[in-house]
Structure formats: structure tokens, C-alpha cells
Design a protein around this motif. Structure first.
Motif, PDB file in Angstrom:
ATOM      1  N   GLU A 295      47.808  31.262  49.941  1.00  0.00           N
ATOM      2  CA  GLU A 295      46.831  31.901  50.828  1.00  0.00           C
ATOM      3  C   GLU A 295      46.881  33.420  50.719  1.00  0.00           C
ATOM      4  OE1 GLU A 295      46.113  32.387  55.648  1.00  0.00           O
ATOM      5  OE2 GLU A 295      47.406  30.780  54.882  1.00  0.00           O
ATOM      6  N   ILE A 296      48.073  34.002  50.811  1.00  0.00           N
ATOM      7  CA  ILE A 296      48.208  35.461  50.815  1.00  0.00           C
ATOM      8  C   ILE A 296      47.961  36.037  49.422  1.00  0.00           C
ATOM      9  CG2 ILE A 296      50.678  35.689  50.350  1.00  0.00           C
ATOM     10  CD1 ILE A 296      48.690  37.536  53.063  1.00  0.00           C
ATOM     11  N   ALA A 297      48.326  35.272  48.386  1.00  0.00           N
ATOM     12  CA  ALA A 297      48.102  35.750  47.016  1.00  0.00           C
ATOM     13  C   ALA A 297      46.606  35.871  46.729  1.00  0.00           C
ATOM     14  CB  ALA A 297      48.764  34.801  46.028  1.00  0.00           C
ATOM     15  N   PHE A 298      45.820  34.917  47.210  1.00  0.00           N
ATOM     16  CA  PHE A 298      44.377  34.986  46.986  1.00  0.00           C
ATOM     17  C   PHE A 298      43.774  36.185  47.716  1.00  0.00           C
ATOM     18  CE2 PHE A 298      39.996  33.730  46.709  1.00  0.00           C
ATOM     19  CZ  PHE A 298      39.931  33.050  45.494  1.00  0.00           C
ATOM     20  N   ASP A 299      44.270  36.460  48.947  1.00  0.00           N
ATOM     21  CA  ASP A 299      43.823  37.648  49.681  1.00  0.00           C
ATOM     22  C   ASP A 299      44.175  38.927  48.906  1.00  0.00           C
ATOM     23  OD1 ASP A 299      42.793  36.140  51.690  1.00  0.00           O
ATOM     24  OD2 ASP A 299      44.501  36.368  53.038  1.00  0.00           O
ATOM     25  N   LYS A 300      45.383  38.943  48.333  1.00  0.00           N
ATOM     26  CA  LYS A 300      45.809  40.132  47.587  1.00  0.00           C
ATOM     27  C   LYS A 300      44.924  40.346  46.365  1.00  0.00           C
ATOM     28  CE  LYS A 300      49.779  42.292  45.310  1.00  0.00           C
ATOM     29  NZ  LYS A 300      51.207  42.163  44.935  1.00  0.00           N
ATOM     30  N   HIS A 301      44.567  39.262  45.690  1.00  0.00           N
ATOM     31  CA  HIS A 301      43.711  39.402  44.503  1.00  0.00           C
ATOM     32  C   HIS A 301      42.351  39.996  44.896  1.00  0.00           C
ATOM     33  CE1 HIS A 301      40.218  36.642  44.157  1.00  0.00           C
ATOM     34  NE2 HIS A 301      40.063  37.202  42.976  1.00  0.00           N
ATOM     35  N   THR A 302      41.849  39.636  46.077  1.00  0.00           N
ATOM     36  CA  THR A 302      40.571  40.171  46.550  1.00  0.00           C
ATOM     37  C   THR A 302      40.659  41.684  46.747  1.00  0.00           C
ATOM     38  OG1 THR A 302      40.142  38.081  47.693  1.00  0.00           O
ATOM     39  CG2 THR A 302      38.788  39.967  48.327  1.00  0.00           C
ATOM     40  N   ILE A 303      41.779  42.148  47.331  1.00  0.00           N
ATOM     41  CA  ILE A 303      41.974  43.589  47.549  1.00  0.00           C
ATOM     42  C   ILE A 303      42.046  44.315  46.203  1.00  0.00           C
ATOM     43  CG2 ILE A 303      43.481  45.322  48.587  1.00  0.00           C
ATOM     44  CD1 ILE A 303      44.540  43.053  50.408  1.00  0.00           C
ATOM     45  N   LEU A 304      42.783  43.735  45.254  1.00  0.00           N
ATOM     46  CA  LEU A 304      42.938  44.369  43.939  1.00  0.00           C
ATOM     47  C   LEU A 304      41.607  44.463  43.203  1.00  0.00           C
ATOM     48  CD1 LEU A 304      46.270  42.650  42.845  1.00  0.00           C
ATOM     49  CD2 LEU A 304      45.974  45.040  43.514  1.00  0.00           C
ATOM     50  N   ILE A 305      40.761  43.470  43.378  1.00  0.00           N
ATOM     51  CA  ILE A 305      39.435  43.498  42.759  1.00  0.00           C
ATOM     52  C   ILE A 305      38.632  44.674  43.321  1.00  0.00           C
ATOM     53  CG2 ILE A 305      37.199  42.310  42.631  1.00  0.00           C
ATOM     54  CD1 ILE A 305      39.147  41.123  40.709  1.00  0.00           C
ATOM     55  N   GLU A 306      38.695  44.851  44.665  1.00  0.00           N
ATOM     56  CA  GLU A 306      37.951  45.949  45.285  1.00  0.00           C
ATOM     57  C   GLU A 306      38.493  47.297  44.815  1.00  0.00           C
ATOM     58  OE1 GLU A 306      37.576  45.734  49.475  1.00  0.00           O
ATOM     59  OE2 GLU A 306      36.760  43.697  49.477  1.00  0.00           O
ATOM     60  N   GLN A 307      39.783  47.369  44.505  1.00  0.00           N
ATOM     61  CA  GLN A 307      40.382  48.615  44.012  1.00  0.00           C
ATOM     62  C   GLN A 307      40.279  48.744  42.495  1.00  0.00           C
ATOM     63  OE1 GLN A 307      44.402  48.464  45.616  1.00  0.00           O
ATOM     64  NE2 GLN A 307      43.772  49.717  47.369  1.00  0.00           N
ATOM     65  N   LYS A 308      39.625  47.763  41.863  1.00  0.00           N
ATOM     66  CA  LYS A 308      39.415  47.749  40.402  1.00  0.00           C
ATOM     67  C   LYS A 308      40.734  47.717  39.628  1.00  0.00           C
ATOM     68  CE  LYS A 308      34.930  50.028  40.700  1.00  0.00           C
ATOM     69  NZ  LYS A 308      34.060  51.120  40.233  1.00  0.00           N
ATOM     70  N   ARG A 309      41.717  47.054  40.212  1.00  0.00           N
ATOM     71  CA  ARG A 309      43.021  46.870  39.523  1.00  0.00           C
ATOM     72  C   ARG A 309      43.004  45.469  38.916  1.00  0.00           C
ATOM     73  NH1 ARG A 309      46.984  48.780  44.339  1.00  0.00           N
ATOM     74  NH2 ARG A 309      48.594  48.016  42.900  1.00  0.00           N
ATOM     75  N   TYR A 310      42.167  45.336  37.889  1.00  0.00           N
ATOM     76  CA  TYR A 310      41.858  44.022  37.345  1.00  0.00           C
ATOM     77  C   TYR A 310      43.043  43.314  36.696  1.00  0.00           C
ATOM     78  CZ  TYR A 310      37.148  45.767  38.159  1.00  0.00           C
ATOM     79  OH  TYR A 310      36.033  46.281  38.741  1.00  0.00           O
ATOM     80  N   PRO A 311      43.911  43.982  35.936  1.00  0.00           N
ATOM     81  CA  PRO A 311      45.045  43.258  35.320  1.00  0.00           C
ATOM     82  C   PRO A 311      45.964  42.617  36.364  1.00  0.00           C
ATOM     83  CG  PRO A 311      44.721  45.385  34.256  1.00  0.00           C
ATOM     84  CD  PRO A 311      43.833  45.378  35.452  1.00  0.00           C
ATOM     85  N   GLU A 312      46.222  43.364  37.452  1.00  0.00           N
ATOM     86  CA  GLU A 312      47.092  42.793  38.496  1.00  0.00           C
ATOM     87  C   GLU A 312      46.420  41.594  39.166  1.00  0.00           C
ATOM     88  OE1 GLU A 312      48.987  45.897  41.045  1.00  0.00           O
ATOM     89  OE2 GLU A 312      47.807  47.243  39.777  1.00  0.00           O
ATOM     90  N   ALA A 313      45.102  41.695  39.410  1.00  0.00           N
ATOM     91  CA  ALA A 313      44.368  40.585  40.017  1.00  0.00           C
ATOM     92  C   ALA A 313      44.379  39.367  39.097  1.00  0.00           C
ATOM     93  CB  ALA A 313      42.932  41.013  40.316  1.00  0.00           C
ATOM     94  N   GLU A 314      44.225  39.616  37.774  1.00  0.00           N
ATOM     95  CA  GLU A 314      44.256  38.515  36.799  1.00  0.00           C
ATOM     96  C   GLU A 314      45.615  37.811  36.822  1.00  0.00           C
ATOM     97  OE1 GLU A 314      43.826  37.850  31.947  1.00  0.00           O
ATOM     98  OE2 GLU A 314      44.066  39.856  32.802  1.00  0.00           O
ATOM     99  N   LYS A 315      46.687  38.578  36.886  1.00  0.00           N
ATOM    100  CA  LYS A 315      48.039  38.003  36.897  1.00  0.00           C
ATOM    101  C   LYS A 315      48.222  37.069  38.088  1.00  0.00           C
ATOM    102  CE  LYS A 315      52.947  39.264  36.975  1.00  0.00           C
ATOM    103  NZ  LYS A 315      53.909  40.384  37.068  1.00  0.00           N
ATOM    104  N   ILE A 316      47.729  37.503  39.275  1.00  0.00           N
ATOM    105  CA  ILE A 316      47.863  36.682  40.481  1.00  0.00           C
ATOM    106  C   ILE A 316      47.096  35.377  40.333  1.00  0.00           C
ATOM    107  CG2 ILE A 316      47.161  36.565  42.914  1.00  0.00           C
ATOM    108  CD1 ILE A 316      47.888  39.503  43.149  1.00  0.00           C
ATOM    109  N   LEU A 317      45.867  35.449  39.818  1.00  0.00           N
ATOM    110  CA  LEU A 317      45.055  34.237  39.674  1.00  0.00           C
ATOM    111  C   LEU A 317      45.666  33.262  38.678  1.00  0.00           C
ATOM    112  CD1 LEU A 317      41.438  35.736  39.742  1.00  0.00           C
ATOM    113  CD2 LEU A 317      42.570  34.408  41.531  1.00  0.00           C
ATOM    114  N   ILE A 318      46.225  33.769  37.599  1.00  0.00           N
ATOM    115  CA  ILE A 318      46.869  32.891  36.612  1.00  0.00           C
ATOM    116  C   ILE A 318      48.067  32.184  37.247  1.00  0.00           C
ATOM    117  CG2 ILE A 318      48.125  32.832  34.428  1.00  0.00           C
ATOM    118  CD1 ILE A 318      45.122  33.187  34.120  1.00  0.00           C
TER     119      ILE A 318
END
Length: 670
Positions: A295-318
Motif C-alpha cells: 500500500e505505502i510503496a504504491f503511494d510512494k511511486h505516485t509521489i515520485l512520478i509527480e516529482q519526475k523521479r522516474y527511475p526510483e518509481a520504476e524500481k518500486i513498481l518492479i
């Protein structure tokens, strides 16, 4: 929609299960030793039930065996036999909800003959878990009915504030699940109130209540209140770090970080949201809570997307794709696949975006196919049902023809009977109408008399009002004459006499100095009399300043007058302020002159249009029950002014006893 699952009765689980205990082995050893050492079959039965409850989530076979052993020892004890159904229902909880519901209801019925606090607690626990089953079946109405109409009354009979507070929070969570956040607020407040005095070892109950309140206000988008309850929870969590408890405080710290992350995301504080999300992920890993981690990891990926930190967001989703809890639920997998496809599309990696989109479509088609099969199965069931209904209709038609003749005969008999009953009802209604008419006439006469009494009372109040206003005007006139006329003359005489003394250089004339001092004292006394007759400070600075000055004036070395002005936002109109001032002035004068008090407390408060005055002194009491004609003028004037403001006065005092308390309620215009 976020789903809130209300907490189980912690007081029950604290003794029934050691799944959350810090030392489960000691708990099991303790139960086994009690079973081996005791000679009481009742105690053996209870401890076997506790062992069954401990093992039900870990080893159902062992749990069932302990349950049957407990039942064997419970046969001679009606109370323990009743308890068996409650533990049996716990055993089926999450395995067979229907059997669980039946046994909770059976436990309540069997325990209802016992009128002890423990029995009330056990019944409340059974109904609480019954409500939990309804919630898991999305029957929120059934869950609320069980909690409000059964659990709350039984918990109140058990007289346990902690238990009752838990139930208020449970009811609030149901309202939150159906998005009726405003209805949840009073139950949250009551739950928090019941937990305020919880022992230190149960601080987690108050923490959970604060976090639930924060989630509720977040649903209302009232982020100021959300922040308030988050801060309260954080303060309590910090104080709970070194407290020994049966429950791991880290569980509630994880809930705090999850709730705080949601708050910071909603208020666009992305950096703080990331910090709290990282803390939540760290705790979720320590607690092996993969559902919270997801649950919290998906929320974090959403924040990273808004901050355009795409590699970190990709790592969380994988990482989420490879998490067992994510892959076990089709909807979770679908949500993660879509997020990856969107991420790669945003970053321009169209090949990977297409690959994940294809996986998403394939999974979506699979869901659609599964739904189609379900729909077809449902249609087959409906078709078979219709065919059965047709057969039933044909059989019913044959039976109906046979019954029609019987019905015709019965109809005639019923018709005659109904006519007789109808005539009897008319006679009874006529008698009731006649009797009610007489009562109504008597009531009208009483009402008329009451109206006349009210008119006379209002006339008397108007007369008193005119008298008081006339008296106030006359006092003001005399006060002005004294202050401006005689006061001015005395001041002029004093100035002239002083000037005369200075011109004659007669500084050694003692008698002349005494005359100047006497004039000074006369001027001071004149001003005091004028001040008492017209409260100038009231007209200039308001009621609070006037009353405070009055109290300061009365205070001496032998008399301490304390004044408290509480919760009054807007003072009443000036005329009403003068009336209130006169009431207080009269009451304080009585306490000083007649009671010989050493300490006096004056307290003024207000609630909407009601103005409260409380005057307590430690002086001599008097007979407050004397007839009005035997009471002093001061007391009569005070009561007249209270009546003028449609108020009430209560005087608590006894002759030859120390202390007097006066409580006054006045109706004012805010």
C-alpha cells in the motif's frame, strides 16, 4: 475506497490469544501449568478454550482438539457451556462465516441468563465479532445494528470504560467505510474520551483512536483537524517507547507513518510525504507486513512520478510486481501493470510501455472472460429457477380451485363477523369520543386559567421593570448631582483653602491642615457614593471591568474577593449589564455586611443566551427559606432584578452554619 476494519475487542484478545504477545511461549507455558495443577474442571475448561483461541490462526487441527477438550470439562458448568459457543464461533471466524454467525448468536442466548459483568463483556464480545463478520460481507447496516443496538448496551452494563471506548471507535470506522464521516465524529470523540485515563500499558488504544480520527478528518478534507490528531498520536507514541505492553508499539507507529504520508500527499508536501513513506516501508519490512508495504510503496511511486523521479518509481513498481501479496490478487496485478505501462509511456520507452500494456490487456480479458462465465452460470441458474417456478404455478392452480369453495364459505362467515366487530368498534369509539370531549373541555379551562396567570405575572414583571428603570434613572441623576454639584463645590473649597494657607504662609496651623484633610476625605467619600450609585467604569469599559473594579474595591486585608470571568465572548446590552451589575453588587454587599465573610468567590460564565452567576462565601449562613415578606430589602431587590431578566435564583444557606452559595441564571441578548 479505503476500507477501515474496526479493531477486535482487545480486552478479550489480550487474555485469549498470545499471537501479538511479546513472549508467546511463556503464555502457553502458563496455560498448560494451570491445566496440570488445578483440580477445577471449570478452570481446565477455560484454559483449554484459551489454547484453542491461540492456535486457531496457526493450526486449526490443534485448535479444534483443544476446543473439544474444553467442552468435555465444561459439561457440569452452564456458564462454561455457554462460553464454548463463543470460542467455537471464533474458531469458524474466517473459515465458515455462516457457522460463525450461528454460534455467536447461540453464545449470546446461552449467556443471557447470567447477570454478571463478565457475562455482559462476553456477550458484547460475541456481538462485536458478529458485527465484524457482517463487515467482511460488506453488510455495513448489519454491522452497525449489531454494534449500536447490542454491543453498546452490553458494554455499558459491563461498566468498563476501555471496553466501551473500543466499541465507539468500531462504530466510527463503519461510518467511515460508507463515507459518512460527519456521523463518525461524535463516536470518535466518545471513544477518545473513554481512553483518556487508560493505563500506560494501553496507550496504543488512544493512539489508534487518534489515528482513526485523523483518517476521518482527512476524508472530510479538514486537514487542520487531521494534523491536530496526527500530532496527538505522535506525542503519545513518543511517550510510549519505553512502556511495557502486550502489543508491539511498532504496529501503531506504522499506522502513524501511513496516515501521515496520506496527509502530506493531500497537502502537496511531497518531500515530507516521501520521508514518512520511507519510515513506513522500513517498519513494514521489520514487521513482515507485506500488505502495508504494498500500500505505502504504491503511494510512494505516485509521489515520485509527480516529482519526475522516474527511475526510483520504476524500481518500486518492479518490486511490487514480484511481491507475493500483489500477485495473489488479480486487481492488484492489473493496477501495477497499468502503472508500469503509464510510466514507460511517460518516459518515452514505448517498447516496454507496449509490453506492460499487453500484459494488462491480457489480464483484463481474463477477468472479463471469468466474469462472462459467471454471468452465463447465473443465467443458467435463473433459467432453471424459472422452469421450477412454472411447475409450482401449475400445481398451485390446481390447489387453488379446490380451496376456492372453502374460501367462499369462510368469506360469508367472516363478513358477518366483521359487521359485528365494526358495530362494536363504532360504539367503543363513540364512548371514547364522549370521554375525550369532556377531558378536552377541562383542559381548555385549565389552559385559559394558566393564560390569565401568565398575563398577570407578565404585568407584575412590567411593573417591576418600570420601577427598576425609574430607580436606576433616579440614582444616576442623584449621582451626577452629587459628583458634579456638591463634589465640585467641595473640591473648590479645598483648593481655595489650600491656596489661602499658602498665601498666608501659615504652614504650621495644625487645625487648618486637619480641615483640609477632612475636606479631602469628604470628597473621597462623596465620589465613592456616586460611583456606587452609577457604575461609570461599566459604561466606559464594560461589565467585566466594572465587576473586577467592584471586587478590587471590596477587597481588604481581612477580606479576599476573587473574580473569574469565563467563556464570555460578547457582553450583553448595556441595560442588561447594569441589571447584572446591580445583582452582583447587592449580593456582595450582603456577604460583606451581614455574613462577615473572609473569602468570596464571584464567577461569571455564559452559554449562548444564558448568563450564569455564582457567588460563594465562607461567612455566616441565614435562613433562605423565609417568606418573601420577612426578607430584607436587598434580597428582594436582587430577586426582582433576576425576575426582570426571566431568570432563576437558587440560594443555598442555613442558619447557624458557615457558608452561603448563590446560583443565578439570567436570559440575556447576546
Amino acid at each position: 475506497m479505503k476500507t477501515y476494519c474496526f479493531i477486535l475487542l482487545l480486552l478479550l484478545t489480550a487474555t485469549r490469544s498470545s499471537a501479538q504477545f511479546s513472549t508467546p511461549d511463556k503464555y502457553l507455558d502458563s496455560l498448560n501449568q494451570l491445566i496440570s495443577k488445578t483440580e477445577s474442571d471449570s478452570i481446565r475448561s477455560r484454559n483449554y478454550f484459551l489454547l484453542a483461541d491461540y492456535w486457531r490462526e496457526q493450526d486449526t487441527v490443534k485448535a479444534k482438539a483443544y476446543l473439544e477438550k474444553g467442552k468435555a470439562f465444561a459439561d457440569k458448568y452452564p456458564y462454561m457451556k455457554a462460553m464454548y459457543y463463543s470460542y467455537l464461533a471464533n474458531y469458524y471466524l474466517g473459515i465458515d462465516n455462516t457457522k460463525s454467525e450461528i454460534n455467536y448468536l447461540k453464545a449470546d442466548k446461552e449467556l443471557s441468563v447470567f447477570k454478571t459483568k463478565e457475562a455482559y463483556q462476553e456477550r458484547a464480545g460475541a456481538w462485536h465479532n458478529y458485527a465484524l463478520v457482517q463487515q467482511h460481507q460488506d453488510d455495513h447496516k448489519g454491522a452497525l445494528d449489531a454494534l449500536i443496538n447490542h454491543v453498546l448496551p452490553l458494554s455499558k452494563k459491563a461498566e468498563d470504560k476501555i471496553w466501551l471506548g473500543t466499541e465507539y471507535i468500531s462504530i466510527a470506522t463503519i461510518f467511515m467505510n460508507i463515507k459518512q464521516y460527519k456521523k463518525a465524529i461524535p463516536y470518535l470523540n466518545q471513544g477518545i474520551e473513554h481512553f483518556q485515563n487508560a493505563p500506560r500499558s494501553q496507550y496504543f488504544l488512544l493512539v489508534n483512536a487518534y489515528l482513526t480520527a485523523a483518517d476521518n478528518y482527512s476524508g472530510l478534507e479538514n486537514y487542520k483537524q487531521t494534523k491536530k490528531y496526527l500530532d496527538l498520536a505522535k506525542t503519545l507514541l513518543d511517550r510510549s517507547k519505553n512502556i511495557v505492553s502486550h502489543y508491539r508499539i511498532e504496529v501503531f507507529q506504522l499506522d502513524y507513518y501511513k496516515c501521515a504520508t496520506t496527509y502530506f500527499v493531500a497537502t502537496k508536501q511531497h518531500q515530507k510525504a516521501l520521508q514518512h513513506a520511507d519510515e513506513a516501508i522500513k517498519l513494514a519490512k521489520e514487521l513482515n507486513d507485506n500488505y502495508s508495504l504494498q500500500e505505502i510503496a504504491f503511494d510512494k511511486h505516485t509521489i515520485l512520478i509527480e516529482q519526475k523521479r522516474y527511475p526510483e518509481a520504476e524500481k518500486i513498481l518492479i518490486e511490487l510486481v514480484n511481491l507475493k501479496e500483489t500477485t495473489s490478487l488479480t486487481q492488484n496485478r492489473l493496477k501495477t501493470f497499468d502503472a508500469l505501462a503509464s510510466l514507460y509511456h511517460t518516459t518515452g520507452n514505448m517498447a516496454k510501455a507496449y509490453a506492460w500494456l499487453k500484459k494488462s490487456k491480457s489480464l483484463g480479458d481474463s477477468l472479463s472472460e471469468s466474469k462472462l462465465k459467471t454471468d452465463i452460470s447465473n443465467l443458467e441458474i435463473k433459467y432453471k429457477t424459472v422452469e421450477k417456478e412454472k411447475k409450482i404455478v401449475s400445481l398451485n392452480a390446481a390447489n387453488e380451485n379446490a380451496n376456492n369453495k372453502i374460501k367462499q364459505n369462510l368469506l360469508l362467515n367472516w363478513l358477518l363477523g366483521l359487521i359485528s366487530v365494526f358495530l362494536l368498534v363504532i360504539i367503543i369509539l363513540g364512548w371514547f369520543f364522549y370521554r375525550n370531549s369532556k377531558k378536552l373541555a377541562a383542559q381548555k379551562e385549565l389552559y385559559h386559567q394558566q393564560q390569565l396567570r401568565d398575563i398577570e405575572r407578565q404585568r407584575q414583571i412590567d411593573v417591576v421593570q418600570v420601577m427598576l428603570e425609574t430607580k436606576e434613572d433616579e440614582q444616576n441623576r442623584v449621582a451626577r448631582d452629587l459628583h458634579d454639584g456638591l463634589g465640585g463645590m467641595l473640591s473648590a473649597a479645598k483648593v481655595n483653602l489650600t491656596h489661602y494657607t499658602q498665601e498666608k504662609n501659615n504652614n504650621t496651623d495644625v487645625e487648618l491642615d486637619n480641615i483640609v484633610i477632612q475636606l479631602e476625605n469628604a470628597i473621597t467619600e462623596l465620589r465613592r457614593i456616586a460611583h456606587n450609585m452609577i457604575p461609570g467604569m461599566l459604561l466606559k469599559l464594560g461589565l467585566e471591568a466594572a465587576l473586577r473594579d467592584l471586587c478590587d474595591t471590596l477587597s481588604t486585608q481581612n477580606l479576599d474577593v476573587v473574580f473569574q470571568w469565563l467563556n464570555i465572548q460578547t457582553e450583553p446590552p448595556v441595560q442588561e449589564q447594569i441589571t447584572i451589575y446591580r445583582i452582583v453588587q447587592e449580593a456582595l454587599a450582603n456577604a460583606v455586611k451581614h455574613a462577615n465573610a473572609k473569602n468570596i468567590l464571584l464567577q461569571c460564565t455564559q452559554s449562548e443566551h444564558i448568563f450564569f452567576i455564582t457567588i460563594d462565601d465562607d461567612g455566616k449562613g441565614f435562613n433562605a427559606d423565609k417568606p418573601i415578606k420577612n426578607q430584607g430589602m436587598g434580597l428582594k431587590n436582587m430577586k426582582s432584578r433576576v425576575e426582570h431578566l426571566n431568570g432563576t435564583i437558587e440560594i443555598l444557606s442555613k442558619e447557624n452554619e458557615q457558608g452561603t452559595s448563590i446560583n443565578i441564571e439570567l436570559h440575556v441578548n447576546s
